[in-house]
Design a protein around this motif. Sequence first.
Motif, mmCIF file in Angstrom:
data_model
loop_
_atom_site.group_PDB
_atom_site.id
_atom_site.type_symbol
_atom_site.label_atom_id
_atom_site.label_comp_id
_atom_site.label_asym_id
_atom_site.label_seq_id
_atom_site.Cartn_x
_atom_site.Cartn_y
_atom_site.Cartn_z
ATOM 1 N N ASP A 2 0.641 -1.178 -0.011
ATOM 2 C CA ASP A 2 0.015 0.066 0.010
ATOM 3 C C ASP A 2 0.900 1.226 -0.108
ATOM 4 N N TYR A 3 2.155 0.974 0.024
ATOM 5 C CA TYR A 3 2.904 2.377 -0.147
ATOM 6 C C TYR A 3 4.013 2.622 -1.166
ATOM 7 N N THR A 4 4.241 1.565 -1.816
ATOM 8 C CA THR A 4 5.332 1.990 -2.904
ATOM 9 C C THR A 4 4.531 2.491 -4.083
ATOM 10 N N VAL B 97 7.402 0.856 -11.694
ATOM 11 C CA VAL B 97 7.850 0.858 -13.342
ATOM 12 C C VAL B 97 9.056 1.275 -13.391
ATOM 13 N N GLU B 98 9.962 2.096 -12.552
ATOM 14 C CA GLU B 98 11.239 2.559 -12.702
ATOM 15 C C GLU B 98 12.265 1.222 -12.453
ATOM 16 N N ALA C 122 6.869 -2.775 -18.635
ATOM 17 C CA ALA C 122 6.972 -2.430 -17.253
ATOM 18 C C ALA C 122 5.657 -1.943 -16.654
ATOM 19 N N ASN C 123 4.888 -1.145 -17.597
ATOM 20 C CA ASN C 123 3.574 -0.782 -17.085
ATOM 21 C C ASN C 123 2.416 -2.137 -16.924
ATOM 22 N N LEU C 124 2.524 -2.918 -17.867
ATOM 23 C CA LEU C 124 1.608 -4.289 -17.874
ATOM 24 C C LEU C 124 2.104 -5.029 -16.592
ATOM 25 N N CYS D 137 8.303 -11.074 -12.796
ATOM 26 C CA CYS D 137 9.492 -10.032 -13.429
ATOM 27 C C CYS D 137 10.239 -10.799 -14.225
ATOM 28 N N GLY D 138 10.416 -12.090 -14.268
ATOM 29 C CA GLY D 138 11.365 -12.789 -15.219
ATOM 30 C C GLY D 138 11.895 -14.234 -14.540
#
Length: 104
Positions: free
Chosen positions: A34-36, A42-43, A56-58, A71-72
């Motif tokens: 709830d904070y990040t 995305v960065e 990144a947005n997806l 992520c991979g």
Amino acid sequence: MARNNDMPELEPEDVIEDELDEPRRFKVLMHNDDYTTMEFVVEVLKRVFHKNEAEANLIMMNIHKNGVGLCGIYTAEIAETKVSLVHSMAHGKGYPLKCTMEEV
């Protein structure tokens, strides 16, 4: 070239090829909190996982909607390094972003 008589000469059919096991693979997962901020996630995806803006947005939206996102998939050492980088970046910005790895 002189032949060493102490060593038996091997024929091609005598040579046994060792079977190499594939390295174990690990999924690197990022977890929602709830904070990040979405922008920070995305960065991180772009910098650590080399995702383009659309990817990144997806992934970020998947994390946001489902609570976790892939992520991979990497070998153990690379996965550990990426998890550590994510935690280091998040800690540096004061975010509690959780990133984990699990065997595929």
